[in-house]
Design a protein around this motif. Structure first.
Motif, PDB file in Angstrom:
ATOM      1  N   GLN A 137      73.957  32.396  34.248  1.00 20.03           N
ATOM      2  CA  GLN A 137      75.222  33.001  34.691  1.00 20.03           C
ATOM      3  C   GLN A 137      75.732  34.003  33.656  1.00 20.03           C
ATOM      4  OE1 GLN A 137      77.523  32.152  37.543  1.00 20.03           O
ATOM      5  NE2 GLN A 137      75.546  31.530  38.381  1.00 20.03           N
ATOM      6  N   SER A 138      75.637  33.618  32.396  1.00 19.49           N
ATOM      7  CA  SER A 138      76.145  34.497  31.330  1.00 19.49           C
ATOM      8  C   SER A 138      75.323  35.780  31.206  1.00 19.49           C
ATOM      9  CB  SER A 138      76.158  33.753  29.988  1.00 19.49           C
ATOM     10  OG  SER A 138      74.840  33.622  29.472  1.00 19.49           O
ATOM     11  N   MET A 139      74.045  35.710  31.645  1.00 12.91           N
ATOM     12  CA  MET A 139      73.170  36.881  31.566  1.00 12.91           C
ATOM     13  C   MET A 139      73.174  37.687  32.860  1.00 12.91           C
ATOM     14  SD  MET A 139      69.988  35.208  29.443  1.00 12.91           S
ATOM     15  CE  MET A 139      69.160  36.733  28.969  1.00 12.91           C
ATOM     16  N   GLY A 140      73.880  37.178  33.882  1.00  8.36           N
ATOM     17  CA  GLY A 140      74.088  37.957  35.100  1.00  8.36           C
ATOM     18  C   GLY A 140      72.897  38.067  36.027  1.00  8.36           C
ATOM     19  N   ALA A 141      71.992  37.080  35.970  1.00 11.93           N
ATOM     20  CA  ALA A 141      70.826  37.104  36.870  1.00 11.93           C
ATOM     21  C   ALA A 141      70.402  35.668  37.161  1.00 11.93           C
ATOM     22  CB  ALA A 141      69.673  37.886  36.234  1.00 11.93           C
ATOM     23  N   PRO A 142      69.647  35.443  38.255  1.00  7.54           N
ATOM     24  CA  PRO A 142      69.186  34.083  38.549  1.00  7.54           C
ATOM     25  C   PRO A 142      68.257  33.552  37.456  1.00  7.54           C
ATOM     26  CG  PRO A 142      68.916  35.530  40.460  1.00  7.54           C
ATOM     27  CD  PRO A 142      69.260  36.399  39.297  1.00  7.54           C
ATOM     28  N   PHE A 143      68.328  32.241  37.237  1.00  4.01           N
ATOM     29  CA  PHE A 143      67.540  31.605  36.178  1.00  4.01           C
ATOM     30  C   PHE A 143      66.051  31.908  36.320  1.00  4.01           C
ATOM     31  CE2 PHE A 143      65.045  28.094  34.449  1.00  4.01           C
ATOM     32  CZ  PHE A 143      65.569  27.975  33.173  1.00  4.01           C
ATOM     33  N   ASP A 144      65.501  31.715  37.524  1.00  2.00           N
ATOM     34  CA  ASP A 144      64.055  31.920  37.709  1.00  2.00           C
ATOM     35  C   ASP A 144      63.646  33.341  37.335  1.00  2.00           C
ATOM     36  OD1 ASP A 144      64.387  29.389  38.806  1.00  2.00           O
ATOM     37  OD2 ASP A 144      62.923  29.724  40.401  1.00  2.00           O
ATOM     38  N   GLN A 145      64.465  34.299  37.742  1.00  2.00           N
ATOM     39  CA  GLN A 145      64.166  35.703  37.441  1.00  2.00           C
ATOM     40  C   GLN A 145      64.179  35.950  35.933  1.00  2.00           C
ATOM     41  OE1 GLN A 145      66.559  38.597  39.657  1.00  2.00           O
ATOM     42  NE2 GLN A 145      66.580  39.928  37.862  1.00  2.00           N
ATOM     43  N   LEU A 146      65.162  35.403  35.242  1.00  2.00           N
ATOM     44  CA  LEU A 146      65.248  35.587  33.789  1.00  2.00           C
ATOM     45  C   LEU A 146      64.057  34.949  33.075  1.00  2.00           C
ATOM     46  CD1 LEU A 146      69.054  34.910  33.448  1.00  2.00           C
ATOM     47  CD2 LEU A 146      67.922  37.056  32.825  1.00  2.00           C
ATOM     48  N   MET A 147      63.649  33.784  33.552  1.00  2.00           N
ATOM     49  CA  MET A 147      62.485  33.121  32.940  1.00  2.00           C
ATOM     50  C   MET A 147      61.224  33.956  33.147  1.00  2.00           C
ATOM     51  SD  MET A 147      62.847  30.150  31.355  1.00  2.00           S
ATOM     52  CE  MET A 147      61.433  29.116  31.725  1.00  2.00           C
ATOM     53  N   GLU A 148      60.985  34.344  34.402  1.00  2.00           N
ATOM     54  CA  GLU A 148      59.701  34.963  34.731  1.00  2.00           C
ATOM     55  C   GLU A 148      59.627  36.431  34.325  1.00  2.00           C
ATOM     56  OE1 GLU A 148      59.133  33.850  38.866  1.00  2.00           O
ATOM     57  OE2 GLU A 148      58.240  31.927  38.250  1.00  2.00           O
TER      58      GLU A 148
END
Length: 388
Positions: free
Chosen positions: A190-201
Motif C-alpha cells: 500500500q505504501s508503495m502504491g502497487a499490488p503486492f504481487d506486482q511489486l514482488m515479481e
C-alpha cells in the motif's frame, strides 16, 4: 576419497559438532566430503518420512553445490533437479520482509507508522495502536497462526481485522502469525502504491537476481513445479487464501533460493537501497529465549548447539505466545550469527540457514511437509562440517 576421510566426515556430521570440527577436518572440506555429508544426513530422513523428492543446495565460500534426491512427481517419475520449483511456505515471509524494508529504504514506508494510518479501512480498530514493525515481528497482540476459515479470503480479511480484539498489549508478546506478517506485507505494498504481487515479481525479485521464483507459477514453468504430498501421501499443492502471497506464497528452485541466501550473506553486489533493506531484515528487534527476532529471519549467536537450534525452531516457539525483551536500540547483524527460517505448506517442507562470517549456507526443499526437527538436524550436521 579415502574411506578414513569419509568416516571422519560422517562422524562429524552425525554428531553435529560445531566447536570441534577442526579436529574432524583439518583442511577445507572437499566436494566429495560435502556430498557424503549431505547424503548421510538426507537419505535416512527421506526413507523414514517417505519423502518423494528433495533438493539440497549448499554454499561454501561462494561456491554453490547442488544435491538432488528422488522424484519431483511420483506420478510421472520426473527426477528432482536444482531447477525444480518447490513451495517454500513461510520462508516467503523473509521475501515479504525484504520488500517492506526496501519500501523503508526507498523512503516510502516507516516501520514505526501505525497500521491504520496506511490503511484507512482499519481506522477505529485495534490497529490505531499497532505499528507496522509490530506486525512484522508478530507482536501485534495475539493475531492467530492462521486466519479463521470464514475470513480466509481477500474479500473478508479486512472485516476480520476491523473486528479483531488483541489478547495482549501491542509489543508485549510474540505469537507467530500469518495474518500478522501478511498484513505487514500488504501495508508495505500500500505504501508503495502497487499490488503486492506486482511489486514482488517486477521489483524485488529482479533486483535480487531471481528469475525462477514465482508467486503464481506461469504456465510455461509448470513442468518444473514439483508435486507436493500430504501426510497421507496424497498429491496436494497450496491453495488461495487471505494474504497468501505475503505469508506463504513463494515457489522457487534450489538455484534461486541459494542465490537469495548468497544475496543475504553478501549484499554488497546489490544496489544501495536493497543492501539497506537486507540489513534491516537482519536487525535484531527483541529476544525470546536464545532466539533474536529479525524481520522475517530469526537470528542466533554462533556457534550454536543442535539443541539450541531445535529449541528456537520448536512447535512451542511457533504455537505459543512468549513475552519479548525488546532490544533498545535494535541491534545490527552481529559478527557471529546464524540466520534461519523454516517454511511449510500442506505438501512441502523447506528450511534455509546461513552463517555470513563463515560464508556457509544451506537450503533444503522437499515435496512433503516433514518434521522441522529433521530439517534442522540435516542443516546443522552439514553446516558443522563446512564450518571447519
Amino acid at each position: 576419497m579415502h574411506t578414513s576421510s569419509l568416516s571422519k566426515t560422517l562422524a562429524c556430521s552425525a554428531f553435529g559438532l560445531l566447536l570441534a570440527t577442526t579436529h574432524c577436518i583439518a583442511a577445507a572440506p572437499s566436494d566429495q566430503q560435502i556430498e557424503a555429508t549431505v547424503k548421510a544426513a538426507v537419505t535416512p530422513v527421506m526413507q523414514q518420512q517417505n519423502i518423494a523428492g528433495m533438493a539440497v543446495a549448499v554454499t561454501y565460500k561462494g561456491q554453490a553445490h547442488y544435491f538432488n534426491f528422488g522424484a519431483a512427481s511420483r506420478e510421472t517419475g520426473k527426477a528432482v533437479t536444482e531447477n525444480t520449483l518447490f513451495e517454500i511456505g513461510s520462508i516467503s515471509k523473509t521475501f515479504t520482509a525484504t520488500l517492506a524494508a526496501y519500501a523503508q529504504a526507498s523512503g516510502k514506508l516507516s516501520l514505526s507508522t501505525k497500521a491504520s494510518q496506511i490503511l484507512p479501512a482499519l481506522q477505529g480498530s485495534a490497529f490505531d495502536n499497532i505499528s507496522v514493525l509490530q506486525l512484522g515481528t508478530y507482536t501485534a497482540g495475539g493475531l492467530p497462526l492462521q486466519f479463521p476459515e470464514n475470513a480466509d479470503s481477500p474479500d473478508k480479511m479486512i472485516g476480520y481485522f476491523q473486528q479483531w480484539k488483541p489478547t495482549y498489549d501491542a509489543g508485549s508478546h510474540r505469537l507467530y502469525s500469518n495474518p500478522s506478517l501478511g498484513l505487514f506485507g500488504y501495508l508495505a505494498a500500500q505504501s508503495m502504491g502497487a499490488p503486492f504481487d506486482q511489486l514482488m515479481e517486477q521489483t524485488l525479485l529482479p533486483k535480487l537476481g531471481l528469475s525462477h521464483t514465482w508467486l503464481k507459477v506461469p504456465q510455461a514453468e509448470m513442468a518444473l513445479y514439483a508435486q507436493g504430498y500430504n501426510k497421507e501421501d496424497k498429491p496436494v499443492r497450496v491453495g488461495p487464501g487471505a494474504l497468501d502471497s505475503e505469508a506463504y506464497g513463494v515457489k522457487t528452485s534450489a538455484v534461486d533460493m541459494l542465490r537469495y541466501v548468497e544475496a543475504n550473506m553478501r549484499p554488497t553486489k546489490l544496489e544501495a537501497p536493497m543492501q539497506q533493506a537486507i540489513a534491516t531484515t537482519h536487525t535484531g528487534y527483541y529476544t525470546v529465549a536464545n532466539m533474536t527476532q529479525g524481520l522475517g529471519w530469526e537470528l542466533y549467536s554462533y556457534p550454536i548447539t543442535l539443541d539450541q537450534l531445535l529449541a528456537g525452531n520448536s512447535t512451542e516457539m511457533a504455537m505459543q505466545a512468549h513475552e519479548v525483551k525488546w532490544l533498545n536500540p535494535p541491534q545490527p547483524q552481529p559478527q557471529n550469527v546464524l540466520i534461519n527460517k523454516t517454511g511449510s505448506t500442506g505438501g512441502f517442507g523447506a528450511y534455509a540457514a546461513f552463517v555470513p562470517s563463515k560464508e556457509i549456507g544451506i537450503v533444503i526443499l522437499a515435496n512433503k511437509n516433514f518434521p522441522i526437527p529433521d530439517r534442522v538436524k540435516i542443516a546443522h550436521s552439514v553446516l558443522s562440517v563446512l564450518a571447519h
